[in-house]
Design a protein around this motif. Structure first.
Motif, PDB file in Angstrom:
ATOM      1  N   GLN A  18       0.825  -1.212   0.000  1.00 18.20           N
ATOM      2  CA  GLN A  18       0.000   0.000   0.000  1.00 18.20           C
ATOM      3  C   GLN A  18       0.855   1.256   0.000  1.00 18.20           C
ATOM      4  OE1 GLN A  18      -3.469   0.003   2.425  1.00 18.20           O
ATOM      5  NE2 GLN A  18      -3.607  -2.212   2.434  1.00 18.20           N
ATOM      6  N   ALA A  19       0.340   2.272  -0.666  1.00 13.62           N
ATOM      7  CA  ALA A  19       1.031   3.567  -0.733  1.00 13.62           C
ATOM      8  C   ALA A  19       0.999   4.232   0.638  1.00 13.62           C
ATOM      9  CB  ALA A  19       0.364   4.460  -1.770  1.00 13.62           C
ATOM     10  N   ILE A  20       2.039   4.975   0.911  1.00  7.66           N
ATOM     11  CA  ILE A  20       2.176   5.674   2.186  1.00  7.66           C
ATOM     12  C   ILE A  20       1.985   7.170   1.931  1.00  7.66           C
ATOM     13  CG2 ILE A  20       3.788   6.246   4.043  1.00  7.66           C
ATOM     14  CD1 ILE A  20       5.208   3.550   3.318  1.00  7.66           C
ATOM     15  N   VAL A  21       1.214   7.803   2.824  1.00 14.10           N
ATOM     16  CA  VAL A  21       1.003   9.242   2.745  1.00 14.10           C
ATOM     17  C   VAL A  21       1.613   9.862   4.002  1.00 14.10           C
ATOM     18  CG1 VAL A  21      -0.692  11.093   2.514  1.00 14.10           C
ATOM     19  CG2 VAL A  21      -1.157   8.835   1.503  1.00 14.10           C
ATOM     20  N   PRO A  22       2.788  10.526   3.870  1.00 13.92           N
ATOM     21  CA  PRO A  22       3.422  11.115   5.046  1.00 13.92           C
ATOM     22  C   PRO A  22       2.886  12.519   5.355  1.00 13.92           C
ATOM     23  CG  PRO A  22       4.895  11.241   3.166  1.00 13.92           C
ATOM     24  CD  PRO A  22       3.646  10.561   2.690  1.00 13.92           C
ATOM     25  N   TYR A  23       2.742  12.792   6.636  1.00 13.05           N
ATOM     26  CA  TYR A  23       2.319  14.100   7.128  1.00 13.05           C
ATOM     27  C   TYR A  23       3.391  14.644   8.064  1.00 13.05           C
ATOM     28  CZ  TYR A  23      -2.556  13.817   5.516  1.00 13.05           C
ATOM     29  OH  TYR A  23      -3.697  13.757   4.758  1.00 13.05           O
ATOM     30  N   GLU A  24       3.952  15.783   7.711  1.00  6.94           N
ATOM     31  CA  GLU A  24       4.968  16.458   8.536  1.00  6.94           C
ATOM     32  C   GLU A  24       4.436  16.714   9.952  1.00  6.94           C
ATOM     33  OE1 GLU A  24       8.577  18.629   9.290  1.00  6.94           O
ATOM     34  OE2 GLU A  24       8.081  17.600   7.428  1.00  6.94           O
TER      35      GLU A  24
END
Length: 184
Positions: free
Chosen positions: A74-80
């Motif tokens: 699965q794709a990862i969505v990073p949040y600062e």
């Protein structure tokens, strides 16, 4: 602040090199240890069986590496804004030097600023996704505990121990249980 009432699963990242050395990590971008890689891989049978609406991490590599091993397809969505609390001058110091959460570390982030940034970001994520998997930090878990139960002081969450947060009619408005590999 309040947390948007939508379900999600939260997991703390696997063991980092700073965790293994009993050091305060915070904003420091320490990678996973060898044990941490194994922990993340061992979580895959539970976490990778679901097609998550999103797999969310912080921008720190320990959360992203955990996701890569635990939910590899699965794709990862990073949040600062999901990064751990900035412990300022205490970054890299022995864990015994960590201050109470209410005390702002020298050149670090106050608890209130940390909580505000985390809850604001979680509310954004929950407004955009149904049943996301959020892989972040123990401080983020303590923020959740503070907002839901009124205190950041709670048992430490284990590495890659997924917890289900489901809105409910309970006194605190949430049912919080170990995640067993199914969403209801």
């Amino acid at each position: 602040m309040t947390l948007t009432h939508k379900p999600f699963v939260f997991a703390r990242h696997a063991q980092s090199t700073f965790n293994a050395d009993y050091l305060i990590g915070g904003f420091t971008d320490s990678p996973l240890s060898e044990k941490g890689i194994q922990q993340a891989q061992q979580a895959a049978p539970i976490l990778s069986v679901i097609e998550w609406s999103a797999v969310i991490t912080s921008t720190l590599q320990r959360t992203q590496q955990t996701a890569l091993h635990a939910v590899p397809e699965q794709a990862i969505v990073p949040y600062e804004q999901l990064k751990e609390r900035n412990w300022g001058d205490l970054e890299g110091c022995p864990i015994e030097q960590q201050l109470a959460y209410e005390i702002t570390p020298p050149n670090g982030e106050s608890w209130q600023d940390f909580e505000t940034r985390v809850i604001s970001t979680l509310n954004t994520i929950l407004s955009e996704h149904d049943w996301p998997l959020i892989i972040a930090h123990s401080g983020v878990y303590r923020v959740l505990n503070n907002v839901i139960n009124g205190t950041p002081y709670c048992p430490k969450i284990g590495n890659v121990t997924p917890i289900s947060f489901v809105p409910s009619q309970d006194e605190n408005g949430w049912t919080i249980t170990p995640f067993k590999g199914k969403i209801s």
